[in-house]
Design an enzyme around this catalytic site. Structure first.
Site, PDB file in Angstrom:
ATOM      1  N   ARG A 104       0.871  -1.187   0.000  1.00 55.21           N
ATOM      2  CA  ARG A 104       0.000   0.000   0.000  1.00 55.21           C
ATOM      3  C   ARG A 104       0.894   1.217   0.000  1.00 55.21           C
ATOM      4  O   ARG A 104       1.750   1.373   0.888  1.00 55.21           O
ATOM      5  CB  ARG A 104      -0.923   0.016   1.221  1.00 55.21           C
ATOM      6  CG  ARG A 104      -1.595   1.364   1.423  1.00 55.21           C
ATOM      7  CD  ARG A 104      -2.703   1.355   2.428  1.00 55.21           C
ATOM      8  NE  ARG A 104      -3.866   0.653   1.914  1.00 55.21           N
ATOM      9  CZ  ARG A 104      -5.087   0.725   2.451  1.00 55.21           C
ATOM     10  NH1 ARG A 104      -5.304   1.465   3.510  1.00 55.21           N
ATOM     11  NH2 ARG A 104      -6.085   0.062   1.926  1.00 55.21           N
ATOM     12  N   HIS A 131      -7.363   1.050  -6.460  1.00 51.85           N
ATOM     13  CA  HIS A 131      -7.597   0.189  -5.292  1.00 51.85           C
ATOM     14  C   HIS A 131      -8.252  -1.116  -5.782  1.00 51.85           C
ATOM     15  O   HIS A 131      -9.413  -1.395  -5.485  1.00 51.85           O
ATOM     16  CB  HIS A 131      -8.476   0.912  -4.270  1.00 51.85           C
ATOM     17  CG  HIS A 131      -8.462   0.304  -2.892  1.00 51.85           C
ATOM     18  ND1 HIS A 131      -7.682  -0.794  -2.567  1.00 51.85           N
ATOM     19  CD2 HIS A 131      -9.144   0.619  -1.759  1.00 51.85           C
ATOM     20  CE1 HIS A 131      -7.878  -1.103  -1.281  1.00 51.85           C
ATOM     21  NE2 HIS A 131      -8.756  -0.261  -0.776  1.00 51.85           N
ATOM     22  N   GLN A 134     -10.083  -3.793  -3.490  1.00 46.96           N
ATOM     23  CA  GLN A 134     -11.386  -3.345  -2.996  1.00 46.96           C
ATOM     24  C   GLN A 134     -12.494  -3.728  -3.969  1.00 46.96           C
ATOM     25  O   GLN A 134     -13.571  -4.167  -3.567  1.00 46.96           O
ATOM     26  CB  GLN A 134     -11.361  -1.819  -2.805  1.00 46.96           C
ATOM     27  CG  GLN A 134     -12.652  -1.250  -2.273  1.00 46.96           C
ATOM     28  CD  GLN A 134     -12.932  -1.710  -0.844  1.00 46.96           C
ATOM     29  OE1 GLN A 134     -12.074  -1.606   0.011  1.00 46.96           O
ATOM     30  NE2 GLN A 134     -14.126  -2.225  -0.603  1.00 46.96           N
ATOM     31  N   ASP A 215     -17.351   7.232  -1.435  1.00 44.47           N
ATOM     32  CA  ASP A 215     -16.085   7.153  -0.700  1.00 44.47           C
ATOM     33  C   ASP A 215     -15.833   8.541  -0.102  1.00 44.47           C
ATOM     34  O   ASP A 215     -16.518   9.514  -0.460  1.00 44.47           O
ATOM     35  CB  ASP A 215     -14.950   6.738  -1.655  1.00 44.47           C
ATOM     36  CG  ASP A 215     -13.633   6.419  -0.952  1.00 44.47           C
ATOM     37  OD1 ASP A 215     -13.623   6.330   0.301  1.00 44.47           O
ATOM     38  OD2 ASP A 215     -12.606   6.272  -1.648  1.00 44.47           O
ATOM     39  N   CYS A 255     -16.165   1.730   0.632  1.00 43.91           N
ATOM     40  CA  CYS A 255     -15.011   0.881   0.961  1.00 43.91           C
ATOM     41  C   CYS A 255     -14.634   0.984   2.436  1.00 43.91           C
ATOM     42  O   CYS A 255     -13.985   0.090   2.968  1.00 43.91           O
ATOM     43  CB  CYS A 255     -13.832   1.242   0.078  1.00 43.91           C
ATOM     44  SG  CYS A 255     -13.274   2.948   0.279  1.00 43.91           S
ATOM     45  N   ARG A 283     -13.452  -8.643   1.578  1.00 37.90           N
ATOM     46  CA  ARG A 283     -12.038  -8.385   1.280  1.00 37.90           C
ATOM     47  C   ARG A 283     -11.219  -9.640   1.548  1.00 37.90           C
ATOM     48  O   ARG A 283     -10.311  -9.992   0.788  1.00 37.90           O
ATOM     49  CB  ARG A 283     -11.504  -7.218   2.141  1.00 37.90           C
ATOM     50  CG  ARG A 283     -12.148  -5.858   1.877  1.00 37.90           C
ATOM     51  CD  ARG A 283     -11.768  -5.304   0.515  1.00 37.90           C
ATOM     52  NE  ARG A 283     -10.327  -5.222   0.346  1.00 37.90           N
ATOM     53  CZ  ARG A 283      -9.557  -4.216   0.786  1.00 37.90           C
ATOM     54  NH1 ARG A 283     -10.103  -3.185   1.406  1.00 37.90           N
ATOM     55  NH2 ARG A 283      -8.245  -4.233   0.577  1.00 37.90           N
TER      56      ARG A 283
HETATM   57  N1   CP Z   1     -11.217  -0.142   2.422  1.00 40.02           N
HETATM   58  C1   CP Z   1      -9.954  -0.184   2.861  1.00 40.02           C
HETATM   59  O1   CP Z   1      -9.018  -0.392   2.097  1.00 40.02           O
HETATM   60  O2   CP Z   1      -9.823  -0.011   4.212  1.00 40.02           O
HETATM   61  P1   CP Z   1      -8.468   0.183   5.035  1.00 40.02           P
HETATM   62  O3   CP Z   1      -7.914   1.511   4.659  1.00 40.02           O
HETATM   63  O4   CP Z   1      -8.894   0.090   6.462  1.00 40.02           O
HETATM   64  O5   CP Z   1      -7.537  -0.933   4.644  1.00 40.02           O
HETATM   65  N1  NVA Z   2     -10.022   6.740  -1.335  1.00 38.52           N
HETATM   66  C1  NVA Z   2      -9.631   6.312  -0.008  1.00 38.52           C
HETATM   67  C2  NVA Z   2      -9.822   4.842   0.160  1.00 38.52           C
HETATM   68  C3  NVA Z   2      -9.482   4.305   1.517  1.00 38.52           C
HETATM   69  C4  NVA Z   2      -9.611   2.824   1.608  1.00 38.52           C
HETATM   70  C5  NVA Z   2      -8.186   6.691   0.242  1.00 38.52           C
HETATM   71  O1  NVA Z   2      -7.375   6.526  -0.685  1.00 38.52           O
HETATM   72  O2  NVA Z   2      -7.867   7.171   1.320  1.00 38.52           O
END
Ligand code: CP
Ligand code: NVA
Length: 297
Positions: A104, A131, A134, A215, A255, A283
């Site tokens: 990540r 993502h 997701q 989101d 998400c 997930r």
């Molecule tokens: N939806 C998602 O990726 O959540 P986290 O940021 O908690 O991993």
């Molecule tokens: N769009 C959000 C998703 C978090 C899971 C971010 O990137 O922070």
């Protein structure tokens, strides 16, 4: 050749359909019994986080364990990566220890560089641009509720962000209809084929939609813009009023984490239209199915 999963469109239609089906089978198996093991037997997986995470971190750690593997969870702050060691050198070092790397991070180029220099498969666990993990879980959730993804009418309400881009890729791969509603200046860039359209009118986007996805207005890394974004996204909150012309029985996805009362009405998030807890659980199942797909090569 090793298989990476850096964006949803790294999968063809057949692989995507198979992973969703397998995810649902793994979910049923896990409910029926708790005997685990599988494709990661005797293998280790590095899970590197350069941004916070709850769902992704825990679902990957548990999923790797359930597939028989050993998860090594790392915050980049505690690694030499956080002190300036390059992605290239990190990739080559870790490839000597582990069989899969999950990252990540910020720019998509970081996960691409990791994949280029690692000799083991790499999974994108969220970048500023994509993502994809997701959306595997989201599609699994929708398919289970609706019976199929054929002819789906979906709408995105909010920022043209990483999650939106992965949804647009899903619509392009599977050929379902997706309307993306974002305010001027926050529209998703790029073209995703004839079934994906963009608008600045959230009411028009959700008209007749069977699935509505939202989101946060400010993603991780955009904290300084949060106040300005809240103003720019006025009228984009997902709530019963906005969805009055959506399809009857609409499913709402997010998400998570949510900013209750901003992009989604706080009480509505707890209601029956909203499938976020199932979506979050999926997930785990979807990523296990993905790992099987990548490791079987
Ligand atoms: N939806 C998602 O990726 O959540 P986290 O940021 O908690 O991993
Ligand atoms: N769009 C959000 C998703 C978090 C899971 C971010 O990137 O922070």
């Amino acid at each position: 050749m090793k298989r990476d999963f850096l964006k949803l469109s790294d999968l063809g239609r057949d692989a995507l359909v198979a992973i969703i089906a397998r995810a649902e089978a793994l979910k049923a198996e896990r409910r029926a019994h708790r005997r685990f093991g599988g494709v990661l037997e005797g293998r280790s997986v590095a899970l590197i986080f350069e941004k916070p995470s709850t769902r992704t971190r825990v679902s990957f750690e548990v999923g790797v364990r359930e597939l028989g593997g050993h998860p090594v969870v790392l915050s980049s702050r505690d690694m030499q990566l956080g002190r300036g060691e390059t992605i290239e050198d990190t990739a080559r070092t870790l490839s000597g220890y582990v069989d899969l790397i999950v990252l990540r991070t910020f720019g998509q180029s970081r996960v691409e560089t990791l994949a280029r220099w690692a000799s083991v498969p790499v999974i994108n666990a969220l970048t500023d641009e994509h993502h994809p993990c997701q959306i595997l879980a989201d599609l699994q959730t929708v398919q289970a509720r609706r019976g199929s993804l054929e002819g789906l009418r979906a709408a995105w309400v909010g920022d043209g962000n990483n999650v939106a881009r992965s949804w647009a890729e899903a619509a392009q791969i599977l050929g379902f209809s997706l309307a993306l509603a974002s305010p001027e200046g926050f529209t998703l860039d790029g073209a995703f084929g004839p079934t994906v359209r963009k608008t600045t009118d959230p009411r028009e986007a959700v008209k007749g939609a069977e699935v509505v996805i939202t989101d946060v207005f400010a993603s991780m890394g955009q904290e300084a813009e949060a106040k300005a974004r809240l103003a720019a996204f006025e009228g984009y909150q997902v709530n019963p009023g906005l969805l009055e012309n959506a399809s009857k029985g609409v499913t709402v996805l997010h998400c998570l984490p949510a900013h209750r009362g901003e992009e989604i009405d706080a009480a509505y998030l707890d209601g029956d239209d909203v499938a976020v807890w199932d979506e979050a659980e999926n997930r785990l199942h979807a990523q296990k199915a993905l790992i099987e797909h990548l490791m079987r090569g």
